[in-house]
Write a protein that holds these residues in place. Structure first.
Motif, PDB file in Angstrom:
ATOM      1  N   HIS A   1       0.807  -1.219   0.000  1.00 23.71           N
ATOM      2  CA  HIS A   1       0.000   0.000   0.000  1.00 23.71           C
ATOM      3  C   HIS A   1       0.845   1.274   0.000  1.00 23.71           C
ATOM      4  O   HIS A   1       0.345   2.338  -0.337  1.00 23.71           O
ATOM      5  CB  HIS A   1      -0.986   0.000   1.161  1.00 23.71           C
ATOM      6  CG  HIS A   1      -0.359   0.083   2.515  1.00 23.71           C
ATOM      7  ND1 HIS A   1       0.533  -0.856   2.992  1.00 23.71           N
ATOM      8  CD2 HIS A   1      -0.511   0.985   3.494  1.00 23.71           C
ATOM      9  CE1 HIS A   1       0.905  -0.542   4.212  1.00 23.71           C
ATOM     10  NE2 HIS A   1       0.289   0.588   4.550  1.00 23.71           N
ATOM     11  N   ARG A   2       2.113   1.172   0.376  1.00 24.72           N
ATOM     12  CA  ARG A   2       3.035   2.306   0.312  1.00 24.72           C
ATOM     13  C   ARG A   2       4.371   1.813  -0.237  1.00 24.72           C
ATOM     14  O   ARG A   2       4.818   0.722   0.082  1.00 24.72           O
ATOM     15  CB  ARG A   2       3.263   2.903   1.701  1.00 24.72           C
ATOM     16  CG  ARG A   2       2.066   3.644   2.217  1.00 24.72           C
ATOM     17  CD  ARG A   2       2.396   4.450   3.467  1.00 24.72           C
ATOM     18  NE  ARG A   2       1.191   5.132   3.914  1.00 24.72           N
ATOM     19  CZ  ARG A   2       0.301   4.590   4.731  1.00 24.72           C
ATOM     20  NH1 ARG A   2       0.459   3.380   5.201  1.00 24.72           N
ATOM     21  NH2 ARG A   2      -0.766   5.277   5.090  1.00 24.72           N
ATOM     22  N   VAL A   3       5.019   2.648  -1.027  1.00 21.42           N
ATOM     23  CA  VAL A   3       6.312   2.296  -1.595  1.00 21.42           C
ATOM     24  C   VAL A   3       7.295   2.006  -0.448  1.00 21.42           C
ATOM     25  O   VAL A   3       7.366   2.761   0.517  1.00 21.42           O
ATOM     26  CB  VAL A   3       6.834   3.403  -2.546  1.00 21.42           C
ATOM     27  CG1 VAL A   3       7.089   4.711  -1.831  1.00 21.42           C
ATOM     28  CG2 VAL A   3       8.058   2.950  -3.307  1.00 21.42           C
ATOM     29  N   PRO A   4       8.021   0.890  -0.528  1.00 15.53           N
ATOM     30  CA  PRO A   4       8.898   0.506   0.581  1.00 15.53           C
ATOM     31  C   PRO A   4      10.247   1.230   0.618  1.00 15.53           C
ATOM     32  O   PRO A   4      11.186   0.773   1.237  1.00 15.53           O
ATOM     33  CB  PRO A   4       9.091  -0.999   0.380  1.00 15.53           C
ATOM     34  CG  PRO A   4       8.679  -1.299  -0.996  1.00 15.53           C
ATOM     35  CD  PRO A   4       7.850  -0.165  -1.504  1.00 15.53           C
TER      36      PRO A   4
ATOM     37  N   ASP B   1      11.871   4.539   6.196  1.00 14.03           N
ATOM     38  CA  ASP B   1      12.003   5.572   7.225  1.00 14.03           C
ATOM     39  C   ASP B   1      10.852   5.618   8.232  1.00 14.03           C
ATOM     40  O   ASP B   1      10.765   6.545   9.025  1.00 14.03           O
ATOM     41  CB  ASP B   1      12.159   6.942   6.557  1.00 14.03           C
ATOM     42  CG  ASP B   1      10.990   7.310   5.670  1.00 14.03           C
ATOM     43  OD1 ASP B   1      10.035   6.509   5.536  1.00 14.03           O
ATOM     44  OD2 ASP B   1      11.028   8.410   5.076  1.00 14.03           O
ATOM     45  N   ARG B   2       9.961   4.653   8.197  1.00 10.65           N
ATOM     46  CA  ARG B   2       8.875   4.568   9.171  1.00 10.65           C
ATOM     47  C   ARG B   2       8.444   3.108   9.273  1.00 10.65           C
ATOM     48  O   ARG B   2       8.817   2.290   8.433  1.00 10.65           O
ATOM     49  CB  ARG B   2       7.705   5.474   8.795  1.00 10.65           C
ATOM     50  CG  ARG B   2       7.136   5.210   7.414  1.00 10.65           C
ATOM     51  CD  ARG B   2       6.009   6.116   7.069  1.00 10.65           C
ATOM     52  NE  ARG B   2       4.772   5.508   7.525  1.00 10.65           N
ATOM     53  CZ  ARG B   2       3.582   5.948   7.244  1.00 10.65           C
ATOM     54  NH1 ARG B   2       3.432   7.029   6.518  1.00 10.65           N
ATOM     55  NH2 ARG B   2       2.509   5.352   7.676  1.00 10.65           N
TER      56      ARG B   2
ATOM     57  N   LYS C   1       7.026   1.024   6.222  1.00  4.96           N
ATOM     58  CA  LYS C   1       7.994   1.041   5.124  1.00  4.96           C
ATOM     59  C   LYS C   1       9.246   0.234   5.481  1.00  4.96           C
ATOM     60  O   LYS C   1       9.826  -0.421   4.612  1.00  4.96           O
ATOM     61  CB  LYS C   1       8.379   2.474   4.759  1.00  4.96           C
ATOM     62  CG  LYS C   1       7.310   3.212   3.983  1.00  4.96           C
ATOM     63  CD  LYS C   1       7.844   4.560   3.558  1.00  4.96           C
ATOM     64  CE  LYS C   1       6.953   5.186   2.522  1.00  4.96           C
ATOM     65  NZ  LYS C   1       7.611   6.344   1.891  1.00  4.96           N
ATOM     66  N   ILE C   2       9.654   0.274   6.732  1.00  6.23           N
ATOM     67  CA  ILE C   2      10.813  -0.518   7.158  1.00  6.23           C
ATOM     68  C   ILE C   2      10.490  -1.999   6.993  1.00  6.23           C
ATOM     69  O   ILE C   2      11.277  -2.772   6.439  1.00  6.23           O
ATOM     70  CB  ILE C   2      11.195  -0.186   8.616  1.00  6.23           C
ATOM     71  CG1 ILE C   2      11.723   1.244   8.709  1.00  6.23           C
ATOM     72  CG2 ILE C   2      12.225  -1.196   9.151  1.00  6.23           C
ATOM     73  CD1 ILE C   2      11.879   1.771  10.126  1.00  6.23           C
ATOM     74  N   ARG C   3       9.323  -2.380   7.449  1.00  6.52           N
ATOM     75  CA  ARG C   3       8.916  -3.789   7.365  1.00  6.52           C
ATOM     76  C   ARG C   3       8.801  -4.256   5.915  1.00  6.52           C
ATOM     77  O   ARG C   3       9.347  -5.287   5.532  1.00  6.52           O
ATOM     78  CB  ARG C   3       7.596  -3.967   8.108  1.00  6.52           C
ATOM     79  CG  ARG C   3       7.106  -5.378   8.165  1.00  6.52           C
ATOM     80  CD  ARG C   3       5.914  -5.427   9.079  1.00  6.52           C
ATOM     81  NE  ARG C   3       5.253  -6.699   9.070  1.00  6.52           N
ATOM     82  CZ  ARG C   3       4.624  -7.197  10.106  1.00  6.52           C
ATOM     83  NH1 ARG C   3       4.580  -6.536  11.240  1.00  6.52           N
ATOM     84  NH2 ARG C   3       4.021  -8.356  10.019  1.00  6.52           N
ATOM     85  N   SER C   4       8.086  -3.486   5.088  1.00  9.49           N
ATOM     86  CA  SER C   4       7.908  -3.905   3.687  1.00  9.49           C
ATOM     87  C   SER C   4       9.233  -3.872   2.926  1.00  9.49           C
ATOM     88  O   SER C   4       9.479  -4.706   2.053  1.00  9.49           O
ATOM     89  CB  SER C   4       6.851  -3.052   2.992  1.00  9.49           C
ATOM     90  OG  SER C   4       7.245  -1.694   2.908  1.00  9.49           O
TER      91      SER C   4
END
Length: 146
Positions: A9-12, A16-17, A20-23
């Motif tokens: 759902h968000r570019v990995p 920086d959050r 995003k860190i996980r993906s």
């Protein structure tokens, strides 16, 4: 492992959050297993500038700018991430490549898995909105969506 379609759902990038860190780390791990195709959304200029990072890790990718859709009679999280261009990218990728696994990062991206797909589907429900809203209600907190 064969080819993988990774939907987030968000570019990995950049990592920086939390989500995003996980993906980001999941995507890097999957890329070690086989060719990865990435379908994801961007919301900011920084997000949309991540095409080179996606190109470096993915065989193909679609980084689609997420718009604010009109209200529909569907769950908000599904409506917010419903996009015709993403549906087209997924269909094209599944037609043109031997995708053995679809990795769905976050529940709202599950709407892109076609009912006809017979390969492996892995879901990472990194942020279950219904559980959050249930906890808010139990604590006497309410959130209104306009």
């Amino acid at each position: 492992m064969g080819e993988i379609l990774f939907l987030a759902h968000r570019v990995p990038f950049p990592p920086d959050r939390g989500d995003k860190i996980r993906s980001h780390h999941l995507l890097k791990g999957l890329a070690k297993l086989g060719p990865v195709h990435v379908g994801t959304f961007g919301e900011t200029e920084q997000d949309m500038a991540q095409k080179p990072a996606l190109s470096a890790i993915a065989r193909t990718h679609a980084l689609i700018e997420r718009s604010k859709p009109l209200a529909k009679r569907r769950p908000v999280s599904l409506t917010a991430f419903d996009d015709a261009a993403m549906h087209r990218y997924v269909a094209k990728t599944l037609t043109n490549h031997q995708v053995e696994t679809i990795f769905v990062f976050s529940g709202q991206m599950g709407q892109y898995v076609p009912e006809s797909y017979r390969g492996r589907v892995v879901f990472d429900l990194c942020d279950v909105d219904s559980a959050k809203f249930e906890a808010y209600a139990a604590a006497g907190q309410r959130a209104w969506i306009n």
